[in-house]
Design a protein around this motif. Structure first.
Motif, mmCIF file in Angstrom:
data_model
loop_
_atom_site.group_PDB
_atom_site.id
_atom_site.type_symbol
_atom_site.label_atom_id
_atom_site.label_comp_id
_atom_site.label_asym_id
_atom_site.label_seq_id
_atom_site.Cartn_x
_atom_site.Cartn_y
_atom_site.Cartn_z
ATOM 1 N N GLN A 23 0.827 -1.201 0.000
ATOM 2 C CA GLN A 23 0.000 0.000 0.000
ATOM 3 C C GLN A 23 0.869 1.261 0.000
ATOM 4 O O GLN A 23 0.590 2.209 -0.739
ATOM 5 C CB GLN A 23 -0.945 -0.007 1.201
ATOM 6 C CG GLN A 23 -2.046 -1.044 1.073
ATOM 7 C CD GLN A 23 -2.859 -1.209 2.338
ATOM 8 O OE1 GLN A 23 -2.454 -0.778 3.424
ATOM 9 N NE2 GLN A 23 -4.015 -1.844 2.216
ATOM 10 N N ARG A 24 1.919 1.262 0.804
ATOM 11 C CA ARG A 24 2.821 2.438 0.822
ATOM 12 C C ARG A 24 3.519 2.606 -0.523
ATOM 13 O O ARG A 24 3.854 3.726 -0.910
ATOM 14 C CB ARG A 24 3.850 2.300 1.941
ATOM 15 C CG ARG A 24 3.276 2.626 3.317
ATOM 16 C CD ARG A 24 4.336 2.700 4.393
ATOM 17 N NE ARG A 24 5.054 1.450 4.618
ATOM 18 C CZ ARG A 24 4.575 0.410 5.305
ATOM 19 N NH1 ARG A 24 3.375 0.453 5.827
ATOM 20 N NH2 ARG A 24 5.302 -0.670 5.475
ATOM 21 N N ASP A 25 3.742 1.499 -1.235
ATOM 22 C CA ASP A 25 4.374 1.557 -2.550
ATOM 23 C C ASP A 25 3.396 1.924 -3.667
ATOM 24 O O ASP A 25 3.769 1.959 -4.834
ATOM 25 C CB ASP A 25 5.034 0.212 -2.888
ATOM 26 C CG ASP A 25 6.298 -0.048 -2.084
ATOM 27 O OD1 ASP A 25 6.725 0.836 -1.307
ATOM 28 O OD2 ASP A 25 6.866 -1.150 -2.226
ATOM 29 N N GLY A 26 2.120 2.155 -3.308
ATOM 30 C CA GLY A 26 1.150 2.605 -4.299
ATOM 31 C C GLY A 26 0.265 1.524 -4.884
ATOM 32 O O GLY A 26 -0.494 1.799 -5.820
ATOM 33 N N TYR A 27 0.345 0.324 -4.366
ATOM 34 C CA TYR A 27 -0.534 -0.747 -4.837
ATOM 35 C C TYR A 27 -1.790 -0.750 -3.969
ATOM 36 O O TYR A 27 -1.704 -0.865 -2.757
ATOM 37 C CB TYR A 27 0.153 -2.109 -4.751
ATOM 38 C CG TYR A 27 1.359 -2.229 -5.638
ATOM 39 C CD1 TYR A 27 1.222 -2.463 -6.996
ATOM 40 C CD2 TYR A 27 2.642 -2.108 -5.110
ATOM 41 C CE1 TYR A 27 2.336 -2.574 -7.817
ATOM 42 C CE2 TYR A 27 3.763 -2.221 -5.919
ATOM 43 C CZ TYR A 27 3.598 -2.448 -7.269
ATOM 44 O OH TYR A 27 4.700 -2.555 -8.080
#
Length: 139
Positions: A23-27
């Motif tokens: 989630q932090r990586d944008g997924y």
């Protein structure tokens, strides 16, 4: 506390770490979506197989897969063996997320080995593999 609960606590800790990183990586992925996605065969899987492996209804699996599709992580394509069926497979974005998830899992395992030591960590892996052999109908 029973052994299964202790294993579940570690499993959930790993899940939360992986999903949080993704989630932090944008997924845009949830724990439920990650659990379905990790069951995808390299060549793709049918929805009924994913539902059976995840131990959820076909309807639940379909809703989870629809979320993965909206996030651009999977796609449904015709089954080359049965034109009426569809195969769910990772997209290139999904494969990148899967690689990232594997990296995080390895980091967590290294941390666990640091806490347990290499000998005990190896014994734990061996014991869990033995349990898998007698308990996993999907292997």
């Amino acid at each position: 506390m029973d052994l299964a609960t202790l294993m579940l606590i570690s499993y959930r800790a790993m899940d939360e770490r992986i999903v949080g990183t993704l989630q932090r990586d944008g997924y845009e992925v949830t724990v439920a979506q990650a659990r379905i996605a990790q069951r995808l065969a390299p060549e793709g899987s049918r929805l009924t197989d994913l539902a059976r492996q995840a131990q959820v209804t076909k309807q639940t699996a379909s809703l989870v897969v629809a979320g993965l599709e909206r996030a651009g992580l999977v796609e449904r394509v015709p089954d080359p063996v049965d034109g009426r069926a569809r195969i769910i497979r990772l997209t290139s974005r999904g494969r990148a997320a899967s690689r990232r998830a594997a990296q995080v899992a390895m980091e967590v395992e290294r941390e666990w080995e640091g806490h347990l030591g290499p000998e005990l960590a190896g014994q734990l892996r061996t014991a869990l593999l033995e349990l898998r052999e007698v308990n996993d109908p999907y292997r």
